[in-house]
Enzyme design. Structure first.
Site, PDB file in Angstrom:
ATOM      1  N   GLY A   1     -62.889 -12.890 -24.474  1.00 26.53           N
ATOM      2  CA  GLY A   1     -63.521 -12.432 -23.233  1.00 26.53           C
ATOM      3  C   GLY A   1     -64.558 -11.361 -23.459  1.00 26.53           C
ATOM      4  O   GLY A   1     -65.340 -11.048 -22.567  1.00 26.53           O
ATOM      5  N   GLY A   2     -64.558 -10.773 -24.667  1.00 25.60           N
ATOM      6  CA  GLY A   2     -65.596  -9.804 -25.008  1.00 25.60           C
ATOM      7  C   GLY A   2     -65.520  -8.521 -24.203  1.00 25.60           C
ATOM      8  O   GLY A   2     -64.525  -8.208 -23.542  1.00 25.60           O
ATOM      9  N   ILE A   3     -66.613  -7.769 -24.255  1.00 27.10           N
ATOM     10  CA  ILE A   3     -66.688  -6.466 -23.584  1.00 27.10           C
ATOM     11  C   ILE A   3     -66.548  -6.621 -22.078  1.00 27.10           C
ATOM     12  O   ILE A   3     -65.798  -5.887 -21.430  1.00 27.10           O
ATOM     13  CB  ILE A   3     -68.020  -5.756 -23.930  1.00 27.10           C
ATOM     14  CG1 ILE A   3     -68.037  -5.325 -25.400  1.00 27.10           C
ATOM     15  CG2 ILE A   3     -68.236  -4.536 -23.027  1.00 27.10           C
ATOM     16  CD1 ILE A   3     -66.978  -4.315 -25.783  1.00 27.10           C
ATOM     17  N   CYS A   4     -67.249  -7.582 -21.492  1.00 27.48           N
ATOM     18  CA  CYS A   4     -67.258  -7.729 -20.029  1.00 27.48           C
ATOM     19  C   CYS A   4     -65.845  -7.829 -19.475  1.00 27.48           C
ATOM     20  O   CYS A   4     -65.454  -7.085 -18.588  1.00 27.48           O
ATOM     21  CB  CYS A   4     -68.067  -8.962 -19.627  1.00 27.48           C
ATOM     22  SG  CYS A   4     -67.983  -9.316 -17.867  1.00 27.48           S
TER      23      CYS A   4
ATOM     24  N   HIS B   1     -70.771 -15.003  13.485  1.00 24.54           N
ATOM     25  CA  HIS B   1     -70.651 -13.673  14.095  1.00 24.54           C
ATOM     26  C   HIS B   1     -69.186 -13.390  14.383  1.00 24.54           C
ATOM     27  O   HIS B   1     -68.463 -14.263  14.862  1.00 24.54           O
ATOM     28  CB  HIS B   1     -71.452 -13.638  15.394  1.00 24.54           C
ATOM     29  CG  HIS B   1     -71.304 -12.343  16.149  1.00 24.54           C
ATOM     30  ND1 HIS B   1     -71.979 -11.201  15.801  1.00 24.54           N
ATOM     31  CD2 HIS B   1     -70.531 -12.018  17.222  1.00 24.54           C
ATOM     32  CE1 HIS B   1     -71.643 -10.230  16.630  1.00 24.54           C
ATOM     33  NE2 HIS B   1     -70.763 -10.703  17.509  1.00 24.54           N
TER      34      HIS B   1
ATOM     35  N   ALA C   1     -74.241   7.232 -20.133  1.00 21.28           N
ATOM     36  CA  ALA C   1     -74.416   5.921 -19.493  1.00 21.28           C
ATOM     37  C   ALA C   1     -75.906   5.581 -19.477  1.00 21.28           C
ATOM     38  O   ALA C   1     -76.494   5.320 -18.438  1.00 21.28           O
ATOM     39  CB  ALA C   1     -73.847   5.953 -18.074  1.00 21.28           C
TER      40      ALA C   1
ATOM     41  N   ARG D   1     -63.658 -10.987 -33.245  1.00 20.27           N
ATOM     42  CA  ARG D   1     -62.926  -9.963 -34.008  1.00 20.27           C
ATOM     43  C   ARG D   1     -61.958  -9.170 -33.133  1.00 20.27           C
ATOM     44  O   ARG D   1     -61.114  -8.446 -33.640  1.00 20.27           O
ATOM     45  CB  ARG D   1     -63.909  -9.014 -34.689  1.00 20.27           C
ATOM     46  CG  ARG D   1     -64.762  -8.209 -33.729  1.00 20.27           C
ATOM     47  CD  ARG D   1     -65.671  -7.250 -34.464  1.00 20.27           C
ATOM     48  NE  ARG D   1     -66.557  -6.553 -33.547  1.00 20.27           N
ATOM     49  CZ  ARG D   1     -67.397  -5.589 -33.913  1.00 20.27           C
ATOM     50  NH1 ARG D   1     -67.458  -5.220 -35.174  1.00 20.27           N
ATOM     51  NH2 ARG D   1     -68.177  -5.002 -33.028  1.00 20.27           N
TER      52      ARG D   1
ATOM     53  N   ALA E   1     -76.254   0.958 -13.395  1.00 19.77           N
ATOM     54  CA  ALA E   1     -75.009   0.443 -12.828  1.00 19.77           C
ATOM     55  C   ALA E   1     -73.787   1.164 -13.379  1.00 19.77           C
ATOM     56  O   ALA E   1     -72.902   1.579 -12.617  1.00 19.77           O
ATOM     57  CB  ALA E   1     -74.910  -1.060 -13.089  1.00 19.77           C
TER      58      ALA E   1
END
Length: 464
Positions: free
Chosen positions: A39-42, A443, A268, A35, A183
């Site tokens: 990709g949606g909310i993320c 290293h 949140a 709708r 988060a």
């Protein structure tokens, strides 16, 4: 006649679009009902745009502390609108990337709101209100989640906001109270504090980031307090008075009630599932406490109907939804995927310092009956961390003393979200502590701390 597909996916977030692409790769004709943006909310309002904001904050921090690196920069200032625009542009670009992948894989986007109907059908209501039925042999519900609301904290979108509004405020607030320190809470706390907003965190539990190892929680609280954030644990927001120019936040603490004034309150406190109005009850799909009940391969109690992502058991994380989607469609296609090991799911929080973890915490391992060996290596002893100017934090590892099984790892520091995959892969391969010690790490790198922490668990650490 209803348009027929092999698979219809309701929702195009990281669960839905990944499931659709994998299904297409396996030869299925796929339609995806969405709708809003692909990709949606993320991708549009979560993972990706928040990381863009956090990067802007990090760049500003670098500029503000350039003198520490021998560079003189004068008069740096925050362009809040510019930060927000960059974040939205990044999200928009990624959404276009999903459109490209859909075309490449011949996946059809069906624009509108999807609702299950009996007989393996999905009714899609378009923006103009018209309804069309589509049918499929298999239907995956991947409708995701939204900000959870507390009765004492009703989101009005202006003074009491959720994460979506926090990403696109018209102007930077002078002060903000953030309710919840998971988060979402600690990431926005870092972002707004670093660009000059006075931030107060209110957490109901006795420590911030309460799902993490206790030592990680303590380290983040020390860092945040050092950055002049106010951190209130074992505290609860009982009400917010929004009638005046500023919000008056009533906080119940162990010492009594405290009233904090702030321009904005960010709720949140977690995620609520989007399972209302999508026809689950109409077709008889079983749910429990706001989650759809599924088996190890995400099949519901109704033949041909599946569910993945935030609306099923397990952590509400993008990479979990993606993994579930792949397992689900591979099983539909007749393959034999392994069920997901929910004890080997990495969790990443992108505040500064970053947090990454997987598996058992030290306390959880002991409660599960393990005799443990624990090793810890501070980044203050890491040459790379010192050179980069990021010596806060540590890597902590937990092994089973009897067999050397890697039970868990917990990291806090710069770039640790990029380091945790080593542990996830090693645990998947049943790697022991001794094998990690004998695996040569380059290293100087931050990742050396993983080897050093493992060595510390077995009293072989060199650089401590």
């Amino acid at each position: 006649m209803a348009t027929k597909y092999d698979l219809i996916v309701i929702g195009s977030g990281p669960g839905g679009y990944v499931a659709a692409i994998r299904a297409s790769q396996l030869g299925m004709k796929v339609g995806v009902v969405e709708r809003a943006e692909l990709g949606g909310i993320c991708l549009n309002w979560g993972c990706i745009p928040t990381k863009a904001l956090l990067k802007s904050a990090q760049v500003f921090e670098y500029v503000s502390h350039a003198k520490d690196y021998g560079i003189d920069i004068k008069d740096a200032s925050v362009d809040f609108g510019g930060m927000v625009k960059r974040s939205r542009d990044v999200a928009g670009g990624m959404s276009k990337g999903i459109e490209f992948l859909f075309k490449k894989n011949k996946i059809e986007k069906i624009a509108g709101f999807g609702k299950l109907k009996a007989g393996k059908k999905v009714e899609v209501t378009a923006e103009d209100g018209s309804k069309t039925d589509y049918s499929a042999d298999h239907i995956i519900v991947a409708t995701g989640g939204r900000s959870r609301e507390l009765p004492s904290l009703p989101i009005d979108g202006k003074k009491i906001i959720g994460y979506r509004e926090a990403m696109v405020l018209d102007k930077q607030p002078e002060s903000m109270v953030i309710v919840g320190s998971g988060a979402i809470g600690v990431e926005f706390a870092y972002f707004y504090n670093s660009i000059g907003t006075q931030v107060t965190i209110v957490e109901f539990m006795d420590r911030i980031v309460p799902v993490e190892d206790e030592e990680v929680s303590k380290q983040l609280e020390r860092t945040y307090k050092k950055a002049k954030m106010k951190v209130m644990t074992s505290s609860e927001v009982t009400s917010v008075d929004t009638k005046g120019k500023k919000c008056k936040v009533h906080v119940k603490t162990k010492k009594g009630e405290e009233i904090i004034e702030a321009d904005v309150v960010l709720s949140a406190v977690g995620v609520a599932t989007n399972i209302e109005g999508i026809g689950l009850e109409d077709v008889g799909v079983a749910t429990d406490k706001g989650k759809v009940i599924v088996d190890d391969y995400y099949k519901t109690n109704i033949a041909g109907v599946y569910a993945i992502g935030d609306i099923v058991h397990g952590p509400a994380l993008a990479h979990v939804a993606s993994a579930e989607g792949i397992i689900c469609v591979e099983k539909i296609a007749g393959q034999n995927p392994e069920p997901l090991d929910y004890n080997n799911i990495p969790g990443c929080t992108y505040c500064s310092p970053e947090i990454a973890s997987v598996g058992y915490t030290e306390n959880a391992a002991k409660e599960a009956g393990y005799d443990v060996k624990v090793g810890k290596f501070p980044f203050s002893a890491s040459g790379k961390a010192k050179a980069a100017g990021h010596s806060d934090g540590f890597v902590k590892v937990v092994f089973d003393a009897k067999y050397g099984e890697w039970l868990g790892a917990h990291m806090i520091g710069a770039n640790v979200t990029e380091m945790i995959a080593e542990v996830v892969a090693a645990r998947k391969l049943e790697t022991t502590g001794h094998e990690i010690i004998k695996t040569v790490h380059p290293h100087p790198t931050m990742s050396e701390a993983v080897m050093e922490a493992a060595a510390a668990a077995y009293d072989e650490v060199i650089h401590l």
